[in-house]
Design an enzyme around this catalytic site. Sequence first.
Site, PDB file in Angstrom:
ATOM      1  NE  ARG A 159       2.266  -5.163  11.479  1.00  0.00           N
ATOM      2  CZ  ARG A 159       3.435  -5.359  10.867  1.00  0.00           C
ATOM      3  NH1 ARG A 159       4.387  -6.054  11.428  1.00  0.00           N
ATOM      4  NH2 ARG A 159       3.642  -4.845   9.687  1.00  0.00           N
ATOM      5  CE  LYS A 213      -2.050  -0.936   3.952  1.00  0.00           C
ATOM      6  NZ  LYS A 213      -1.632  -2.281   4.369  1.00  0.00           N
ATOM      7  NE  ARG A 229      -4.029  -1.351  10.358  1.00  0.00           N
ATOM      8  CZ  ARG A 229      -3.003  -0.833   9.697  1.00  0.00           C
ATOM      9  NH1 ARG A 229      -3.082   0.344   9.152  1.00  0.00           N
ATOM     10  NH2 ARG A 229      -1.886  -1.530   9.581  1.00  0.00           N
ATOM     11  NE  ARG A 234       7.366  -3.615   6.488  1.00  0.00           N
ATOM     12  CZ  ARG A 234       6.071  -3.309   6.416  1.00  0.00           C
ATOM     13  NH1 ARG A 234       5.590  -2.723   5.332  1.00  0.00           N
ATOM     14  NH2 ARG A 234       5.263  -3.580   7.403  1.00  0.00           N
ATOM     15  NE  ARG A 283       6.905  -1.186  10.391  1.00  0.00           N
ATOM     16  CZ  ARG A 283       5.765  -1.116   9.721  1.00  0.00           C
ATOM     17  NH1 ARG A 283       5.733  -0.541   8.536  1.00  0.00           N
ATOM     18  NH2 ARG A 283       4.681  -1.620  10.222  1.00  0.00           N
TER      19      ARG A 283
HETATM   20  P1  ADP Z   1       1.236  -2.278   8.102  1.00  0.00           P
HETATM   21  O1  ADP Z   1       0.756  -1.668   6.816  1.00  0.00           O
HETATM   22  O2  ADP Z   1       2.550  -2.950   7.957  1.00  0.00           O
HETATM   23  O3  ADP Z   1       0.205  -3.118   8.781  1.00  0.00           O
HETATM   24  P2  ADP Z   1       1.173   0.380   9.309  1.00  0.00           P
HETATM   25  O4  ADP Z   1       2.463   1.066   9.126  1.00  0.00           O
HETATM   26  O5  ADP Z   1       0.033   0.815   8.475  1.00  0.00           O
HETATM   27  O6  ADP Z   1       1.483  -1.171   9.183  1.00  0.00           O
HETATM   28  O7  ADP Z   1       0.701   0.500  10.845  1.00  0.00           O
HETATM   29  C1  ADP Z   1       1.540   0.100  11.922  1.00  0.00           C
HETATM   30  C2  ADP Z   1       0.740   0.035  13.236  1.00  0.00           C
HETATM   31  O8  ADP Z   1       0.165   1.328  13.537  1.00  0.00           O
HETATM   32  C3  ADP Z   1      -0.461  -0.918  13.243  1.00  0.00           C
HETATM   33  O9  ADP Z   1      -0.078  -2.260  13.493  1.00  0.00           O
HETATM   34  C4  ADP Z   1      -1.326  -0.294  14.362  1.00  0.00           C
HETATM   35  O10 ADP Z   1      -0.846  -0.602  15.655  1.00  0.00           O
HETATM   36  C5  ADP Z   1      -1.129   1.212  14.143  1.00  0.00           C
HETATM   37  N1  ADP Z   1      -2.153   1.764  13.211  1.00  0.00           N
HETATM   38  C6  ADP Z   1      -1.914   2.320  11.997  1.00  0.00           C
HETATM   39  N2  ADP Z   1      -3.068   2.707  11.415  1.00  0.00           N
HETATM   40  C7  ADP Z   1      -4.069   2.376  12.284  1.00  0.00           C
HETATM   41  C8  ADP Z   1      -5.488   2.474  12.264  1.00  0.00           C
HETATM   42  N3  ADP Z   1      -6.141   3.009  11.204  1.00  0.00           N
HETATM   43  N4  ADP Z   1      -6.198   2.027  13.327  1.00  0.00           N
HETATM   44  C9  ADP Z   1      -5.583   1.502  14.395  1.00  0.00           C
HETATM   45  N5  ADP Z   1      -4.248   1.354  14.481  1.00  0.00           N
HETATM   46  C10 ADP Z   1      -3.484   1.779  13.448  1.00  0.00           C
END
Ligand code: ADP
Length: 184
Positions: free
Chosen positions: A141, A13, A88, A124, A130
Amino acid sequence: MRLVMFGPPGAGKGTQAARLSEHFRVPALSTGDILRAAVAEGSALGKQVKSVMESGALVSDELITDVVIARMNAGDCDRGFLLDGFPRTVGQAEALEGLLSAALDGVVSIEVGEEELLARLRGRASEQGRSDDNEETIRSRLSVYKEQTAPLLPFYESRGLLRSIDGTGTPDEVFALILASLKS
Ligand code: ADP
């Protein structure tokens, strides 16, 4: 152009959001990047979300919705935006509908099978270090995605917004598929 980027962790994404942002000249808002920056800064927000993020769980709908509202009010979103990582949950998608004065132009769903996702996320982890890319968190996740985020697919499908894209090709191939889907 007002788009939501949708897909499991590791689908690509962020990569595609960056390209689409340049193409359509609208900002890409990544909630993951915003939260990671807050944690790195040690701000009040960062302190609040650090342990939740490290566990692979989601922060609360209220908190993340406030973060998105604040970012959207920053002034550069009048021509549109790309949302990466939000909504999400169905609760967040409903909150987003309430915030917007007009409907989204589309929801780009990038589809990649689970084995490929695991391989990408492990890669990654070793490249970027990370802190939420360790084996246990990666698995949690992916299960959070299945339980809380995948229900958004029928939500957006029923609104006629979903564009399903095969995310297994090269970044260039995936980008071309997205542009084509937005034209049709
Ligand atoms: P990925 O795309 O690898 O799942 P992101 O970088 O989008 O990870 O998000 C990392 C973390 O940030 C998530 O695992 C969550 O804890 C938090 N997070 C990000 N966006 C949201 C959201 N819309 N609602 C709740 N938690 C979020």
